[in-house]
Design an enzyme around this catalytic site. Structure first.
Site, PDB file in Angstrom:
ATOM      1  N   GLU A 165      -1.088  -5.342   3.568  1.00  0.00           N
ATOM      2  CA  GLU A 165       0.450  -5.228   4.071  1.00  0.00           C
ATOM      3  C   GLU A 165       0.743  -4.679   4.962  1.00  0.00           C
ATOM      4  OE1 GLU A 165       0.603  -1.934   0.379  1.00  0.00           O
ATOM      5  OE2 GLU A 165      -0.033  -3.313  -0.869  1.00  0.00           O
ATOM      6  N   GLU A 271      -3.197 -10.327  -6.727  1.00  0.00           N
ATOM      7  CA  GLU A 271      -3.761  -8.276  -7.447  1.00  0.00           C
ATOM      8  C   GLU A 271      -2.428  -8.745  -9.221  1.00  0.00           C
ATOM      9  OE1 GLU A 271      -2.808  -5.530  -5.176  1.00  0.00           O
ATOM     10  OE2 GLU A 271      -3.474  -6.532  -3.377  1.00  0.00           O
TER      11      GLU A 271
HETATM   12  C1  XIL Z   1      -3.964   0.784  -5.296  1.00  0.00           C
HETATM   13  C2  XIL Z   1      -4.460   1.036  -6.741  1.00  0.00           C
HETATM   14  O1  XIL Z   1      -4.735  -0.128  -8.338  1.00  0.00           O
HETATM   15  C3  XIL Z   1      -4.525   2.006  -7.059  1.00  0.00           C
HETATM   16  O2  XIL Z   1      -4.953   3.235  -8.115  1.00  0.00           O
HETATM   17  C4  XIL Z   1      -3.826   3.340  -6.049  1.00  0.00           C
HETATM   18  O3  XIL Z   1      -4.348   5.063  -6.445  1.00  0.00           O
HETATM   19  C5  XIL Z   1      -2.908   2.970  -4.922  1.00  0.00           C
HETATM   20  O4  XIL Z   1      -3.867   1.826  -4.537  1.00  0.00           O
HETATM   21  N1  XIL Z   1      -1.077  -3.387  -3.284  1.00  0.00           N
HETATM   22  C6  XIL Z   1      -2.732  -3.249  -3.401  1.00  0.00           C
HETATM   23  C7  XIL Z   1      -3.863  -2.918  -3.967  1.00  0.00           C
HETATM   24  O5  XIL Z   1      -3.613  -4.024  -2.576  1.00  0.00           O
HETATM   25  O6  XIL Z   1      -5.074  -1.704  -2.850  1.00  0.00           O
HETATM   26  C8  XIL Z   1      -2.819  -1.577  -4.190  1.00  0.00           C
HETATM   27  O7  XIL Z   1      -3.918  -0.682  -5.286  1.00  0.00           O
HETATM   28  C9  XIL Z   1      -2.228  -1.481  -5.319  1.00  0.00           C
HETATM   29  C10 XIL Z   1      -0.650  -2.592  -4.140  1.00  0.00           C
END
Ligand code: XIL
Length: 354
Positions: A165, A271
């Protein structure tokens, strides 16, 4: 003993018996109906990786969680365990406890582990956030961190999501601590260092909201193209796929993936979760639409030879980040809270069986 007392005693005993019968019945009534085959078995027949992000708390405390995870998936990503704030909470201290547990779990169930994420703008520990380091010190800290983590899991982690990101929705670079302290070259440096430390590992970039064509997807494309042109070792790109149930852009996703593949990159869905917004039809309609999106996205991945990995952000609605992120749970995953497969699960099975 007065008659009325005996009567009440009999009622109480009867009541207790009924309650205990129900308590005994409820778990079996809700027990997960186990599917005849697994996603994992179907994926292995096709030679692809099907994965899920792992919640370490759930893995350590809920045996059913580990059981379903190992049955259904052949690859895993740590949902949080590898974030800098947890791996390196203090300047002179690392904590690999959870990551090591995850590696062991994967090994004993013949699953691949993908490293996520090495560099992110979020989950930065206080010592780094407020330490008054110079640019040179920052570069050294980043290098040391990458060296420590990548070397520890060299040969075990075959895919690294090196930078996560780095681009905003409008296409500009995310104002991360890395950008502010080091400059945009932090991205090139990170990939070069990981490659030097583990030349066998496949190095991916990971991004949100770049699934549809548009400003953000273009910026991601340009970033990756620039890396390739500069000879930076980058092998793939992961699209996150956090979407709502009214999403309908599968054709754009395919177009985008093809464009990225034409750069010579591998692809992955990293994801995926599909959030059910309040007010979207009735429950049946929402579950069916959710199933269709899971199926279409998996089909999109399967239709592109370079798409090597398909991963969901969790797998049971019992544990989803949506509760904290969106304020409500939104049932975004493929098993319900009792680990019963949802229509989305069967849609994935159907696509894998085609
Ligand atoms: C998120 C987790 O799911 C949460 O538990 C944490 O509080 C914050 O991060 N993009 C990503 C992930 O690349 O690492 C993120 O994960 C969600 C969005």
């Amino acid at each position: 003993m007065p008659k009325s007392y005996k009567f009440f005693q009999a009622i109480a005993i009867l009541f207790t018996l009924i309650i205990s019968w129900f308590t005994w019945q409820i778990p079996s009534a809700f027990a997960a109906a186990e599917p005849e085959t697994s996603l994992r078995a179907l994926a292995e027949k096709r030679g692809i990786l099907i994965g899920a992000a792992v919640d370490m708390k759930a893995l350590k405390s809920d045996p059913k969680y580990g059981e379903v995870l190992a049955r259904e998936f052949n690859a895993i990503l740590p949902e949080n365990a590898m974030k800098l704030i947890l791996l390196h909470p203090e300047r002179d201290r690392y904590n690999f406890t959870d990551t090591d547990i995850l590696m062991e779990f994967a090994k004993s169930h013949q699953m691949q582990v993908h490293g996520h994420p090495l560099i992110w703008h979020y989950a930065i520990p206080q010592w780094l956030e407020s330490g008054n380091f110079t640019r040179e010190q920052f570069i050294e800290i980043l290098h040391d961190y990458i060296k420590t983590v990548v070397t520890r899991y060299r040969g075990q982690i075959k895919v690294w999501y090196v930078v996560n990101e780095s681009i905003n929705r409008d296409g500009s670079l995310e104002d991360s601590i890395w950008l502010r302290k080091i400059g945009p070259e932090y991205i090139d440096l990170a990939y070069r260092w990981v490659h030097e430390l583990d030349p066998e590992a496949r190095l991916f970039y990971n991004e949100y909201s770049a699934e549809e064509v548009g400003q953000k997807a273009d910026a991601v494309y340009q970033l990756l193209q620039g890396l390739i042109q500069r000879g930076v070792p980058i092998h793939g790109v992961g699209l996150q796929m956090h979407k709502d149930v009214d999403w309908s852009s599968a054709p754009q996703l395919i177009e985008n993936m093809k464009k990225l593949a034409a750069l010579g990159l591998d692809l992955s869905i990293t994801e995926m979760d599909i959030y059910i917004k309040e007010g979207f039809g009735n429950q049946q309609q929402a579950l069916e639409k959710q199933a269709q999106i899971y199926g279409d996205t998996l089909q999109a991945c399967l239709s592109i030879p370079q798409c090597v990995y398909f991963s969901i952000w969790g797998f049971s609605d019992r544990y989803t980040w949506a509760s904290s992120w969106r304020g409500s749970q939104g049932a975004p995953l493929i098993f319900d809270e009792q680990y019963r497969p949802k229509p989305a699960y069967y849609a994935m099975q159907e696509v894998l069986s085609r």
